[in-house]
Each structure stands twice: as structure tokens, then as C-alpha cells.
Design an enzyme around this catalytic site. Structure first.
Site, PDB file in Angstrom:
ATOM      1  N   HIS A 136      42.291  28.005  34.930  1.00 60.57           N
ATOM      2  CA  HIS A 136      41.596  27.441  36.096  1.00 60.57           C
ATOM      3  C   HIS A 136      42.511  26.573  36.937  1.00 60.57           C
ATOM      4  CE1 HIS A 136      37.313  28.448  34.911  1.00 60.57           C
ATOM      5  NE2 HIS A 136      37.651  29.099  35.994  1.00 60.57           N
ATOM      6  N   CYS A 171      47.935  45.063  46.942  1.00 62.81           N
ATOM      7  CA  CYS A 171      46.993  43.971  46.702  1.00 62.81           C
ATOM      8  C   CYS A 171      47.383  43.111  45.512  1.00 62.81           C
ATOM      9  CB  CYS A 171      45.567  44.496  46.545  1.00 62.81           C
ATOM     10  SG  CYS A 171      45.353  45.533  45.113  1.00 62.81           S
TER      11      CYS A 171
HETATM   12  C1  PEP Z   1      46.990  44.019  40.154  1.00 61.68           C
HETATM   13  O1  PEP Z   1      47.008  44.450  39.002  1.00 61.68           O
HETATM   14  O2  PEP Z   1      48.010  43.874  40.865  1.00 61.68           O
HETATM   15  C2  PEP Z   1      45.718  43.653  40.796  1.00 61.68           C
HETATM   16  C3  PEP Z   1      45.660  43.360  42.073  1.00 61.68           C
HETATM   17  O3  PEP Z   1      44.622  43.574  40.005  1.00 61.68           O
HETATM   18  P1  PEP Z   1      44.350  42.391  38.944  1.00 61.68           P
HETATM   19  O4  PEP Z   1      45.403  41.345  39.151  1.00 61.68           O
HETATM   20  O5  PEP Z   1      42.968  41.931  39.196  1.00 61.68           O
HETATM   21  O6  PEP Z   1      44.508  43.132  37.638  1.00 61.68           O
END
Ligand code: PEP
Ligand code: MG
Length: 555
Positions: A183, A482
Site C-alpha cells: 500500500h 500499459c
Molecule cells: C503488466 O503485466 O504489465 C500489466 C499491465 O498488468 P499487471 O501489472 O496488472 O499484471
């Protein structure tokens, strides 16, 4: 001397350290003189007082912090904890000792579960300390309040402390414990606090030591030279300039549009993402909605209401929702088999949803209903896709539910290597660089011992990204990023050079990335990408690109 940890965000801070006071001593295990009933009512009264205090803090803090503090307030009065405390007081323990032991046994259970739940153990410790402080009539341990701004050094920070940090005073946070999903890390990211978590030996740094905290490098330098301080101060000034620059749409120097999107975990965060100039949402993580629901999945109606909230914040804009990514670091009791030895390689993401298809169908139903009620441009995507067949399955199913734009996350090397074939079936791809790095380098992203491998600058990761970028260009399919890599201002330029058409990140990173993109045209971005691809390892890719960028950037 230099200490290393996991940097959160890209910030830099220069200042003097102040240590968080030590936790309260363990209450003595001496028999109660008051009697069991009296001890139990003292304990429950203090638990109630702490719960009310946390609720009040939640109200002041707002946003994600409010959710965390409300969850803590509920922990403070959890009936199964009260049962444990009542058994302990009946066995002759004092209220203080009963609270200490009962919370500790709960904590051990959470820690054993690992992943997201394991990282909630620190929240429970904080509640326990607050209750014991109330019982003992002493102030709860908290953030010191010196007159001058300072760098706070602590074992870990409780959400109650992080949420209400005075940001005019706290220049940076350095913790010895905590991982990238603790957190402290989540709230630091949301509030754009310069932070380094999991810094081994941080607690050996003396009070009053001069330090440079560099989140991008993940380092704390003690007693730095005047030249290092001047360099850090120049970077601080540059970031300040980025933060106050106008919120123009993301673009390269030659005008090539690179929409800058937000990664969100809850509807509450949408408004501040819009304020920071997010042009839409590139990753809405739905896990938190399911994690907060407890033992069962949230109903279709509950989900619809939540998705409507997010979509309404972005009228006419793209909102990319990822269907549930359960498993590995985010286990869900109703979806995942707790007995997997290697959960990151197990039934997670789309694999888990396929094995529990009704949950996926309900989620797609809720998304289609939310889409019908709002005028955002809804895109849906599946996590952990590793085969072309899975791509066809998910995209086909989403289309069946009337969801027009359906794509896949590229997080597993197998699908990156077959990107040309996968993209023939998908409306778009979004590269999750966090997992793609974990799987390419075979290094658990939650494990501190192999954290050095979790670097998306690694040319092996970049080569996979270039495969997807090329396939996207060949098939005219949008390719977004992302993962956290998109939040690194210079790597963001490299990613565009490799073929990324959008970048999605924690909203706090948008300003830095916006300012970095406008310094390079497409040709420069492609040249930097080539330089990175030609390097032998992550460190040399980063330094070769940093050196070349100085001469390629437009002023
Ligand atoms: C990733 O794996 O880069 C992603 C964006 O998903 P998470 O971090 O939620 O696994
Ligand atoms: Mg992922």
C-alpha cells in the site's frame, strides 16, 4: 554510500533524513489482574475507538486512500478477531496481550497466502499497534513532524500515515520493507510522492543524513557530492516544469499523436486522471473490484454500476477494461487453486476465466450493459493470453456479447513471437511490460532477490515488443503499452520507436512522459529504439539511449 530498492515513479528528492519512531514494545505476557470480562470490554472499546479514528481519516483522505482506511477500520472490528481476543482474555491474558497475539496470528495467516493478501499484513500490524496504543494510553506511533521538510525513513508506512502525509514537508519516503504492490507503493504512486520501497539496510541510515533519493534509479545516495546535488536539483526543476506544462494531447515533435492514457484500479481514481490530462483509459484493472468483494464475485448489477462510473468519466474517449486477471500476485478465493506451486505459471488470467467461464460471461454481460448506458468508447481485453487459439476464443466471445472492440494483452513471450498471427484475430493489442519482463527473464516480479532482472529496458523484452509493433503496423492494428515501462519518460520514446501507438500509465507519470515525447520526432524515436535493441543488457541499453538522446532531441 548508495542503498538500492524499488523506486516508485520517476521523482528525485534532496534532503535530510528523519527516522520513523520505533514500534511500540511487545506487551508483557503477565496474567491479567482485572478479570476476563473487564479485559474484553477494554479491548472492544479500544478497537471501536480505533475504527472510528480510521473512518475519520478516510473521510479526510478521499480517493484510494479512503478505501484502504475503511478496509482497515473494518479490520479493527473484525468479528473473528474479537472471537480470538475473547478466547485469549478468557485464558487470563491482558487486553493488550490478547490484542497483540490475536492480530499476530491473523497476520501470519495473511502472510502465508502471499501476493496481494500477503502485502495487506502490514495494514493489520498498524491496526494492532493503534489498538494497543489506545489501550496503553500512549499516542499511536506515527510520522514525526519536524519544522523543516525531510526525507522519511521507515520500516514500512501504515496506510493511515501515508494517506495523510503532509506533502509540503515529506520530500520522499524510503522504506526497508514493502514491495511494488504494497500500500505504501500504491499510495505513493497515486500521490506522486518520491518513494523507494524494499531498500535493504535503509534503517541503518542515521537521522539527519543528507541524501539524494532517485526513484527512477531506485537509489538512495547518502552524503552526496555537491555536483550530484546540483544534478539532482536540475532534474527536480525539470520535473516541476513538466508538471506545470499545459495538458496538451500526447504527441511527438513532428506532431505524430501518441495518446496518453491512464492505468486505473477503481472508479474513484478517474476524476484525478482526467485532471492530469489522461486522454482515456488504457488499462482499467478490474481485480480490485473482485478482491474487495470477498468470497464471491460481485453481481452483474454491482459490476455494471462500477463500470458505468468509470465510463462516465470519459465521454467520447477510449476506456480499455481488462477482464479479471486473477491468480499469481492477485489470488481470488473463488477462482484460484491455492495449491499451485508456481501460480505465475498456473491457472491465472484468461486461463482461470476459461475454467470458470460463467464469471467471464457475467463480466462481459456487465460491460455490455455499461457500454449501452454511456457514450465512452469501450474496449475490452484479456490478460495472460499465450496462444492464437486463446486470442480467437476471447475476441469471438466478446464480440458475441456485442462488445465491438476486443483485444489481447501481450504479457507472455509465446504470443509476442506469434504476434503476426494473433493480431489477425484481435482488434488491438496492449503490451503488459510488467509480466512480459517477468516471463521473458524468468524472474518472479514480486521477489526481491531477483528484482534486478525485472527491467523492461532489457533488449530481449524490447525485441519482443518490436515483433508486436511490426505486426501492428503490418495489419493496421493498434498496439498500446500499459505496463510500468510506459511511465519511464525515455523508455516511452523507445517504445513509440518500436511501434507503440498509445501509452498508458499511472496518471502521476503523464506529465513527465508528455514532456519527453515532444522532444523527439518519429525518426529520432526509431533511432533510439534501434540503439536499445542493439545493446547487450538493460543497463547498457538505458545508458546508450540516454547518451544518444542528448544529441537527437529537439529543443
Ligand atoms: C503488466 O503485466 O504489465 C500489466 C499491465 O498488468 P499487471 O501489472 O496488472 O499484471
Ligand atoms: Mg500483467
Amino acid at each position: 554510500m548508495e542503498f538500492t530498492g524499488t523506486g516508485i515513479g520517476r521523482g528525485v528528492a534532496v534532503g535530510q533524513t528523519v527516522r520513523m519512531p520505533d514500534p511500540l514494545p511487545e506487551p508483557a505476557d503477565t496474567p491479567s489482574k482485572r478479570g476476563a470480562d473487564d479485559e474484553l470490554s477494554r479491548a472492544t472499546a479500544s478497537m471501536g475507538a480505533v475504527a472510528r479514528d480510521l473512518e475519520k481519516r478516510a473521510e479526510i483522505a478521499g480517493g484510494t486512500a479512503a478505501d484502504v482506511l475503511e478496509a482497515q477500520a473494518m479490520m479493527a472490528e473484525d468479528p473473528s478477531l474479537v472471537d480470538l481476543i475473547s478466547q485469549a482474555t478468557a485464558a487470563g491474558k491482558t487486553a493488550e496481550r490478547a490484542v497483540f497475539e490475536s492480530f499476530a496470528s491473523f497476520r501470519d495467516q495473511l502472510t502465508a497466502m502471499g501476493g496481494y493478501l500477503g502485502e495487506r499484513a502490514a495494514d493489520l500490524d498498524d491496526v494492532s499497534q493503534r489498538v494497543i496504543a489506545d489501550l496503553s494510553g500512549v499516542p499511536a506511533p506515527g510520522v514525526p513532524q519536524p519544522e523543516e521538510p525531510f526525507v522519511l525513513v521507515a520500516r514500512d508506512l501504515a496506510p493511515a500515515d501515508t494517506a495523510l502525509l503532509d506533502l509540503d514537508k515529506v520530500l520522499a519516503l524510503v522504506t526497508s520493507d514493502g514491495g511494488p504492490t504494497s500500500h505504501t507503493a500504491i499510495l505513493a504512486r497515486e500521490k506522486a510522492i518520491v518513494a523507494i520501497v524494499g531498500t535493504a539496510d535503509a534503517l541503518t541510515i542515521e537521522n539527519g543524513t543528507s541524501v539524494i533519493v532517485d526513484a527512477a534509479a531506485g537509489t538512495v545516495m547518502t552524503e552526496p557530492s555537491a555536483a550530484a546535488v546540483a544534478d539532482a536539483e536540475a532534474r527536480i526543476a525539470e520535473r516541476r516544469e513538466a508538471a506545470s506544462a499545459p495538458l496538451t494531447p500526447g504527441a511527438l515533435a513532428d506532431g505524430t499523436a501518441v495518446p496518453l492514457l491512464a492505468n486505473l484500479g477503481s472508479g474513484d481514481a478517474a476524476a484525478s486522471a482526467v485532471e492530469l490530462g489522461a486522454e482515456g483509459v488504457g488499462l482499467f484493472r478490474t481485480e480490485f473490484l473482485f478482491l474487495d468483494a470477498g468470497q464471491t464475485a460481485p453481481s452483474v448489477d454491482e459490476q455494471t454500476a462500477h463500470y458505468v462510473r468509470v465510463l462516465e468519466a470519459f465521454p467520447g474517449k477510449k476506456v480499455t477494461v481488462r477482464v479479471l486477471d486473477a491468480g499469481a500476485d492477485k489470488p481470488l478465493p473463488f477462482l484460484n487453486d491455492a495449491d499451485e506451486e508456481n501460480p505465475a505459471l498456473g491457472l491465472r488470467g484468461l486461463r482461470a476465466l476459461r475454467a470458470n467461464e460463467q464469471i467471464l460471461r457475467d463480466q462481459l454481460t456487465a460491460l455490455a450493459a455499461a457500454d449501452a448506458q454511456t457514450d465512452a468508447d469501450l474496449w475490452v481485453m484479456a490478460p495472460m493470453v499465450s496462444t492464437v487459439e486463446e486470442t480467437e476464443y476471447f475476441v469471438g466471445l466478446a464480440h458475441e456479447f456485442g462488445l465491438r472492440t476486443a483485444g489481447i494483452m501481450v504479457e507472455v513471450p509465446s504470443i509476442a513471437l506469434l504476434a503476426d498471427r494473433a493480431l489477425a484475430h484481435a482488434d488491438f493489442a496492449s503490451i503488459g511490460t510488467n509480466d512480459l519482463t517477468q516471463y521473458t527473464l524468468a524472474a518472479d516480479r514480486l521477489l526481491g532477490t531477483v528484482a534486478g532482472f525485472q527491467d523492461p529496458w532489457h533488449p530481449a523484452v524490447l525485441r519482443l515488443i518490436s515483433e508486436i509493433g511490426q505486426a501492428g503496423a503490418d495489419t493496421g492494428t493498434p498496439v498500446g503499452i500499459c505496463g510500468e515501462a510506459a511511465a519511464d519518460p525515455l523508455l516511452a520514446v523507445v517504445l513509440v520507436g518500436l511501434g507503440a501507438t498509445t501509452l498508458s500509465m499511472s496518471p502521476a507519470a503523464l506529465a513527465d512522459v508528455r514532456l519527453s515525447l515532444v522532444r523527439f520526432d518519429r525518426d529520432a524515436a526509431q533511432r533510439l529504439a534501434r540503439i536499445a535493441l542493439d545493446a547487450h543488457d538493460a543497463a547498457s541499453a538505458r545508458s546508450a539511449v540516454t547518451d544518444a538522446a542528448a544529441s537527437l532531441q529537439k529543443e
